[in-house]
Design a protein around this motif. Structure first.
Motif, mmCIF file in Angstrom:
data_model
loop_
_atom_site.group_PDB
_atom_site.id
_atom_site.type_symbol
_atom_site.label_atom_id
_atom_site.label_comp_id
_atom_site.label_asym_id
_atom_site.label_seq_id
_atom_site.Cartn_x
_atom_site.Cartn_y
_atom_site.Cartn_z
ATOM 1 N N THR A 129 17.370 -32.353 -8.737
ATOM 2 C CA THR A 129 16.958 -30.988 -9.915
ATOM 3 C C THR A 129 16.175 -30.574 -8.081
ATOM 4 O O THR A 129 14.428 -31.214 -8.441
ATOM 5 C CB THR A 129 16.283 -31.902 -10.824
ATOM 6 O OG1 THR A 129 17.824 -32.396 -11.409
ATOM 7 C CG2 THR A 129 16.027 -30.289 -11.569
ATOM 8 N N GLY A 130 15.531 -29.458 -8.184
ATOM 9 C CA GLY A 130 14.799 -28.617 -7.903
ATOM 10 C C GLY A 130 14.885 -29.086 -5.864
ATOM 11 O O GLY A 130 14.834 -27.748 -5.316
ATOM 12 N N SER A 131 16.041 -29.512 -5.364
ATOM 13 C CA SER A 131 16.601 -29.486 -4.261
ATOM 14 C C SER A 131 17.757 -28.079 -3.841
ATOM 15 O O SER A 131 18.113 -27.697 -4.752
ATOM 16 C CB SER A 131 17.295 -30.838 -3.534
ATOM 17 O OG SER A 131 18.349 -30.519 -4.296
ATOM 18 N N ARG A 132 17.544 -28.070 -2.909
ATOM 19 C CA ARG A 132 18.617 -26.389 -2.141
ATOM 20 C C ARG A 132 19.528 -27.162 -1.469
ATOM 21 O O ARG A 132 19.864 -28.125 -0.834
ATOM 22 C CB ARG A 132 17.920 -25.814 -0.655
ATOM 23 C CG ARG A 132 16.406 -25.645 -0.881
ATOM 24 C CD ARG A 132 17.164 -23.664 -2.420
ATOM 25 N NE ARG A 132 17.677 -23.205 -1.639
ATOM 26 C CZ ARG A 132 17.666 -22.226 -0.266
ATOM 27 N NH1 ARG A 132 15.854 -21.801 -1.000
ATOM 28 N NH2 ARG A 132 17.880 -21.045 0.098
ATOM 29 N N PHE A 133 20.813 -26.463 -1.666
ATOM 30 C CA PHE A 133 22.050 -26.869 -1.011
ATOM 31 C C PHE A 133 22.443 -25.295 -0.504
ATOM 32 O O PHE A 133 23.274 -24.744 -1.550
ATOM 33 C CB PHE A 133 23.348 -27.402 -2.441
ATOM 34 C CG PHE A 133 24.378 -27.560 -2.023
ATOM 35 C CD1 PHE A 133 24.541 -29.068 -1.261
ATOM 36 C CD2 PHE A 133 25.436 -26.732 -2.057
ATOM 37 C CE1 PHE A 133 26.070 -29.088 -0.395
ATOM 38 C CE2 PHE A 133 26.752 -27.376 -1.538
ATOM 39 C CZ PHE A 133 27.323 -28.285 -0.648
ATOM 40 N N ARG A 134 23.032 -25.315 0.603
ATOM 41 C CA ARG A 134 22.580 -24.164 1.034
ATOM 42 C C ARG A 134 22.184 -22.818 0.393
ATOM 43 O O ARG A 134 21.276 -22.891 0.138
ATOM 44 C CB ARG A 134 24.630 -23.759 1.328
ATOM 45 C CG ARG A 134 25.114 -24.357 1.579
ATOM 46 C CD ARG A 134 27.033 -24.435 1.539
ATOM 47 N NE ARG A 134 27.388 -23.691 2.063
ATOM 48 C CZ ARG A 134 27.606 -23.744 2.768
ATOM 49 N NH1 ARG A 134 28.019 -24.555 4.104
ATOM 50 N NH2 ARG A 134 28.584 -22.280 3.801
ATOM 51 N N ASP A 135 22.782 -21.788 -0.205
ATOM 52 C CA ASP A 135 22.329 -20.901 -0.734
ATOM 53 C C ASP A 135 22.304 -21.043 -2.323
ATOM 54 O O ASP A 135 22.332 -20.356 -3.246
ATOM 55 C CB ASP A 135 23.026 -19.070 -0.876
ATOM 56 C CG ASP A 135 23.498 -19.163 0.778
ATOM 57 O OD1 ASP A 135 21.301 -19.374 1.299
ATOM 58 O OD2 ASP A 135 23.701 -18.562 1.480
ATOM 59 N N TYR A 136 21.821 -22.229 -2.671
ATOM 60 C CA TYR A 136 21.632 -22.892 -4.492
ATOM 61 C C TYR A 136 20.974 -23.517 -4.442
ATOM 62 O O TYR A 136 20.298 -24.617 -3.597
ATOM 63 C CB TYR A 136 23.288 -23.233 -4.764
ATOM 64 C CG TYR A 136 23.838 -22.216 -4.996
ATOM 65 C CD1 TYR A 136 24.430 -21.450 -6.193
ATOM 66 C CD2 TYR A 136 24.928 -21.640 -3.234
ATOM 67 C CE1 TYR A 136 25.982 -20.486 -5.814
ATOM 68 C CE2 TYR A 136 26.240 -21.417 -3.367
ATOM 69 C CZ TYR A 136 26.702 -20.237 -4.259
ATOM 70 O OH TYR A 136 27.452 -19.848 -4.612
ATOM 71 N N TYR A 151 27.608 -31.260 -10.325
ATOM 72 C CA TYR A 151 25.846 -30.380 -10.299
ATOM 73 C C TYR A 151 26.716 -28.863 -10.815
ATOM 74 O O TYR A 151 26.766 -28.000 -10.676
ATOM 75 C CB TYR A 151 25.231 -30.472 -8.794
ATOM 76 C CG TYR A 151 25.376 -31.633 -7.857
ATOM 77 C CD1 TYR A 151 23.916 -32.907 -8.136
ATOM 78 C CD2 TYR A 151 25.433 -32.601 -7.824
ATOM 79 C CE1 TYR A 151 23.621 -33.902 -8.109
ATOM 80 C CE2 TYR A 151 25.946 -33.210 -6.749
ATOM 81 C CZ TYR A 151 24.553 -33.977 -7.071
ATOM 82 O OH TYR A 151 24.981 -35.688 -6.566
ATOM 83 N N LEU A 152 24.900 -28.806 -11.877
ATOM 84 C CA LEU A 152 24.416 -27.457 -12.360
ATOM 85 C C LEU A 152 24.249 -26.713 -11.262
ATOM 86 O O LEU A 152 22.690 -27.547 -10.884
ATOM 87 C CB LEU A 152 24.572 -27.096 -13.716
ATOM 88 C CG LEU A 152 23.634 -25.888 -14.355
ATOM 89 C CD1 LEU A 152 25.260 -24.772 -13.454
ATOM 90 C CD2 LEU A 152 22.566 -26.411 -15.357
ATOM 91 N N ILE A 153 24.487 -25.632 -10.487
ATOM 92 C CA ILE A 153 23.730 -25.293 -9.545
ATOM 93 C C ILE A 153 23.063 -23.717 -10.229
ATOM 94 O O ILE A 153 23.768 -22.786 -10.816
ATOM 95 C CB ILE A 153 23.843 -25.173 -8.065
ATOM 96 C CG1 ILE A 153 25.232 -24.857 -8.080
ATOM 97 C CG2 ILE A 153 24.239 -26.806 -7.348
ATOM 98 C CD1 ILE A 153 26.355 -24.575 -6.852
ATOM 99 N N GLU A 154 22.602 -23.045 -8.872
ATOM 100 C CA GLU A 154 21.977 -21.541 -9.633
ATOM 101 C C GLU A 154 21.431 -20.918 -8.646
ATOM 102 O O GLU A 154 20.873 -21.189 -7.465
ATOM 103 C CB GLU A 154 20.657 -21.764 -10.337
ATOM 104 C CG GLU A 154 19.203 -20.175 -10.400
ATOM 105 C CD GLU A 154 18.927 -20.062 -11.446
ATOM 106 O OE1 GLU A 154 18.055 -19.780 -11.078
ATOM 107 O OE2 GLU A 154 19.071 -19.985 -12.414
#
Length: 424
Positions: A129-136, A151-154
């Protein structure tokens, strides 16, 4: 129980039992698709890395589980639990027998002398939680299995919530890795062709550190089973709740009907794959087992997956013979959908739980669905008649399409609403 009453069982080494006071209840509750609650649930039980979702259990089940820290038979565990609670062993047996069936099917209880394959890595997930995945940014872990992670990403650009589905890092061998990659790629291809259907949208796909991934639109909040529970809790009468749940099930069939209209079988019908979004619309997800329909209403690929409780008799019969590449048809999907509908309407499965998979498969092949009265639920003759046809043992005796099944239910509902037959 069975002729295997002398088998000794133990608690899986990676089984986790947590108090409801210690978890993020609103988020986890939507994942709980089954529970045994003779009294208010106090705990959530699950296995990290298992495809079976968490289930709510009460203090009595917790006390039973404690017995299996050391190998023992089910009868021994029941007797010890009954003595600890000053209860009659026969009464305790009646209460806990279906619970144990579920625990074994979920891999929570395993045979004491079985090869120890019940372990899982301490941390199954790749992203925190809180880590980056590309632009999310990762907001939460929805599910983390050996072969796949969700994962739920934003989005960091516009704050849009999405879902990341990615190949797991603990796939077992080259074959396991290839299998999950093929399933994910097949799902993403299907989603590209189902853009007009009520499912999630594929926003982006690719490879990340050699692992297949897809970013999907976030479409659902909770499973239809949980939504059915909510309706029962909030409805002012049993009649109102049953009519509302029937409407919910018809919405599920409407969604499945649209998938068939686009030329696909879903292939994995169960409560966890139908979600209710924020505005109350039903969506269908998880197309890893989807396949094209030929002109005879059959899938073009062999069917390998599926949850046992929702398998139709013709598929169960092939599984008994060891054929795991059996054909899947529209009739098969209708049976699975009817099993789902029965469960939504009654809160119970159409057939009794069985401790062993082979017993469950044999029962599906030979046993008709139970009447509502048989399981202690108020009869609903018109709806039960429709469900019986959809749950017929022979495929040829079922409805010819999901549409005809849905229309039959709506007609029965209309007849009931007009006072043609009793709803309770």
């Amino acid at each position: 129980m069975s002729d295997r009453k002398d088998i000794r069982w133990r608690l899986a080494s990676n089984a986790v039992l947590v108090s409801l006071d210690d978890i993020n209840l609103p988020r986890l509750w939507g994942q709980i698709v089954e529970g045994w609650m003779s009294s208010e649930p106090c705990y959530v039980l699950y296995r990290p890395g298992s495809r079976s979702g968490p289930m709510a259990v009460n203090a009595q089940v917790r006390n039973l589980l404690r017995r299996f820290h050391h190998p023992m038979t089910f009868i021994e565990a029941v007797i010890r639990t009954a003595r600890a609670e000053n209860d009659n062993p026969h009464h305790t047996l009646k209460q806990l027998q279906p619970v144990v069936f579920g625990l074994i099917q979920r891999g929570i209880l395993v045979q004491a002398d079985a090869f120890r394959c019940d372990t899982a890595p301490a941390t199954m997930h790749t992203l925190c939680t809180g880590s980056r995945f590309r632009d999310y940014v990762v907001k939460a872990t929805i599910r983390s299995l050996r072969d796949s992670e969700v994962y739920l990403i934003e989005s960091v650009r516009d704050g849009m919530p999405c879902v990341l589905k990615i190949e797991g890092r603990h796939c077992e061998g080259t074959t396991g890795k290839q299998r999950i990659q093929q399933a994910l790629l097949r799902e993403f291809n299907v989603l590209n062709e189902l853009r007009e259907a009520p499912t999630c949208e594929l926003i982006e796909q690719g490879r990340w550190r050699g692992r297949v991934f897809g970013i999907l639109s976030h479409v659902g909040f909770q499973h239809v089973q949980r939504e059915a529970w909510r309706i029962r809790d909030e409805a002012g009468s049993d009649r109102a709740s049953r009519l509302s749940i029937l409407q919910l099930f018809c919405a599920c069939l409407g969604v499945l009907e649209k998938v068939h209209a686009h030329g696909y079988l879903h292939g994995d019908i169960h409560p966890g794959n139908f979600l209710v979004d924020e505005v109350g619309e039903v969506r269908i997800v998880d197309f890893g087992g989807a396949q094209r329909i030929d002109r005879h209403g059959k899938g073009l690929l062999g069917h390998q997956g599926g949850v046992v409780h929702y398998l139709p008799p013709e598929v169960a019969a092939d599984r008994i013979k060891g054929n795991c590449q059996t054909g899947w048809t529209i009739a098969s999907e209708i049976y699975a959908a009817a099993a789902l509908g029965y469960e939504l309407l009654t809160g119970q499965r159409h057939l009794p739980s069985r401790m062993y998979k082979e017993d469950a498969l044999a029962q599906i092949v030979s046993t008709p669905a139970r009447t509502f009265a048989r399981i202690g639920v108020a009869p609903w003759p018109d709806i039960e008649r429709v469900l019986r046809k959809a749950l017929a043992t022979k495929p040829s005796q079922r409805y010819s399409s999901v549409r005809s099944f849905r229309i039959a239910l709506l007609r029965a509902r209309s007849f009931t609403a007009k006072g043609g037959s009793s709803i309770a």
